[in-house]
Design an enzyme around this catalytic site. Structure first.
Site, mmCIF file in Angstrom:
data_model
loop_
_atom_site.group_PDB
_atom_site.id
_atom_site.type_symbol
_atom_site.label_atom_id
_atom_site.label_comp_id
_atom_site.label_asym_id
_atom_site.label_seq_id
_atom_site.Cartn_x
_atom_site.Cartn_y
_atom_site.Cartn_z
ATOM 1 C CD1 TRP A 164 0.989 3.079 -9.617
ATOM 2 C CD2 TRP A 164 2.804 2.394 -10.793
ATOM 3 N NE1 TRP A 164 0.923 1.737 -9.876
ATOM 4 C CE2 TRP A 164 1.909 1.285 -10.307
ATOM 5 C CE3 TRP A 164 3.888 2.303 -11.555
ATOM 6 C CZ2 TRP A 164 2.393 0.026 -10.562
ATOM 7 C CZ3 TRP A 164 4.278 0.747 -11.780
ATOM 8 C CH2 TRP A 164 3.425 -0.325 -11.453
ATOM 9 C CG ASP A 210 -9.820 -0.878 -6.061
ATOM 10 O OD1 ASP A 210 -10.106 -1.392 -5.173
ATOM 11 O OD2 ASP A 210 -8.855 -0.851 -6.714
ATOM 12 C CG ASP A 236 -15.773 -8.819 -5.561
ATOM 13 O OD1 ASP A 236 -14.876 -9.243 -6.453
ATOM 14 O OD2 ASP A 236 -16.253 -9.616 -4.498
ATOM 15 C CG PHE A 237 -11.612 -7.569 -9.746
ATOM 16 C CD1 PHE A 237 -11.174 -8.492 -8.925
ATOM 17 C CD2 PHE A 237 -10.531 -6.251 -9.735
ATOM 18 C CE1 PHE A 237 -10.253 -8.752 -8.219
ATOM 19 C CE2 PHE A 237 -9.380 -6.594 -8.868
ATOM 20 C CZ PHE A 237 -9.062 -7.619 -7.982
ATOM 21 C CG HIS A 255 1.462 -8.837 -7.246
ATOM 22 N ND1 HIS A 255 2.670 -8.279 -6.787
ATOM 23 C CD2 HIS A 255 0.376 -8.372 -6.846
ATOM 24 C CE1 HIS A 255 2.196 -6.993 -6.202
ATOM 25 N NE2 HIS A 255 1.002 -6.894 -6.021
ATOM 26 C CG ASP A 256 -2.500 -8.267 -4.684
ATOM 27 O OD1 ASP A 256 -1.507 -8.101 -4.365
ATOM 28 O OD2 ASP A 256 -3.329 -7.307 -4.934
ATOM 29 C CG ASN A 302 6.134 -7.792 0.877
ATOM 30 O OD1 ASN A 302 5.841 -7.839 2.008
ATOM 31 N ND2 ASN A 302 5.322 -6.748 0.293
ATOM 32 C CD GLN A 306 2.423 -6.533 3.310
ATOM 33 O OE1 GLN A 306 3.160 -5.932 2.569
ATOM 34 N NE2 GLN A 306 1.505 -6.180 4.124
#
Ligand code: SAM
Ligand code: ASE
Length: 345
Positions: A164, A210, A236-237, A255-256, A302, A306
């Site tokens: 960023w 977060d 915790d979202f 993407h996680d 990835n 991960q």
């Protein structure tokens, strides 16, 4: 020009040796080669670099010459002696004092990501991440594995903010966000993107949401932004109430996760969102047919080694957003490594 066979063999060798190139880069960063050369008043010979880094003369010379061939270093020969200096690339991205330094991401890639990739074949076989194989930690709770120690949590947080520093401003300027006075960056980590948001839209109010241990680390170890405060909210979202906001940012969060978890999260965001409010998804986007670009395909692998997720095409994000009730879905269309998608309630 070589024969087609020679070209094919050359390409194969380049791919086969790719990991050596990565390691040359990681090792030179780890040893502090680029910081040393940035501080030296003039180019240094291999012996001088070795003496100051406390490394072997032989190994240092080989490493510096490999860096020179990779254009990570410039080499000039004076009276038969090679002297090394940073190139524009290394000065911008590989020196810790540079505002666009990528050293923390390279450290993370070298120490964590690389070890997971050593188990890529197993990840493909099993269809899941490799924290168990690489680090002996259970991966049932994804971020418990990602943040398996305090040092690891800090390395991840520092690593993620690097990109960023380079792309944050352009990305947050993709859409005019000035109509969203209250912004919440869900999974906003250290606040790096929130900081860009605030500097681009000085009047806005930005909160990072977060996990508690991430919020604590952000407050303790990361410098507050110039030009106004960022709020931090721990939770915790997937479970806790989300704060009210005009715009929710989800940067490298979807993407996680699996499609199912993304749908669950987006439904919660839609519920918390005011009518006319929006959600900004920031991700590396695959081409519509999924066949490129290569960097995003590699990122998707990835995510396999991960996380629980994958990179997606714009249409796949559109479908997830629409299913959660969002409309007016707009692509940023910047075609950079990362892109933004804006949708409204
Ligand atoms: N948005 C940041 C960026 O793009 O640099 C960070 C992205 S990072 C890949 C994913 C973030 O989601 C991490 O900061 C992580 O702590 C956070 N996160 C993961 N699970 C979460 C949860 N259940 N609730 C809140 N945040 C979570
Ligand atoms: C995640 C992002 C990253 C989870 C693990 C990660 C990155 C590296 N490891 O959400 C940043 C993106 N870079 C790559 C190589 O995917």
């Amino acid at each position: 020009m070589g024969s087609p066979e020679d070209q094919a063999f050359g390409l194969l060798s380049e791919y086969a040796n790719g990991f050596m190139v990565s390691q040359v880069l990681f090792a030179a960063c780890d040893l502090g080669v680029f910081d040393l050369l940035a501080q030296a008043p003039e180019p240094l010979g291999a012996a001088a670099v070795a003496a100051r880094l406390g490394t072997s003369g032989h190994g240092t010379e080989l490493l510096l010459d490999a860096c020179a061939s990779l254009r990570l270093l410039a080499v000039e020969t004076q009276a038969g002696q090679a002297a090394y200096a940073n190139t524009a690339l290394s000065a911008a991205y590989l020196v810790s004092a540079s505002p666009t330094s990528q050293l923390d991401m390279l450290r993370y890639l070298g120490r964590t990501t690389y070890l997971c990739w050593a188990h890529l074949a197993e990840a493909v076989r099993q269809g899941r991440n490799q924290y168990g194989q690489a680090f002996g930690v259970p991966s049932g709770d994804l971020f418990a594995a990602v943040y398996r120690s305090e040092g690891e949590r800090l390395r991840f947080m520092r690593a993620l903010q690097d990109v960023w520093r380079v792309h944050g401003r352009r990305l947050m300027a993709t859409f005019d966000l000035s109509t969203f006075p209250v912004i919440c960056d869900l999974g906003g980590c250290s606040g790096a993107l929130a900081r860009e948001c605030l500097s681009l839209y000085p009047g806005c109010q930005v909160t990072v949401f977060d996990l508690p241990e991430v919020v604590l680390a952000a407050k303790t170890h990361f410098s507050p932004p110039e030009g106004g405060p960022i709020g931090f909210l721990a939770g915790d979202f997937f479970k806790d109430p989300l704060p009210e906001a005009d715009l929710y940012i989800l940067a490298r969060v979807l993407h996680d996760w699996t499609d199912q978890a993304c749908s669950q999260l987006l439904a919660r965001v839609h519920q918390a969102c005011r009518a006319g409010g929006g959600v900004l998804v920031v991700e590396s986007l695959l081409d519509s047919d999924g066949r490129g670009p290569l960097p995003t395909q590699l990122y998707s692998l990835n995510m396999l080694v991960q996380t629980e997720g994958r990179e997606r095409t714009p249409a796949q994000y559109h479908a997830l957003l629409a299913a959660a009730g969002f409309r007016d879905i707009q692509d940023g269309g910047t075609r950079g490594l990362y892109d933004a998608i804006l949708a409204r309630k």
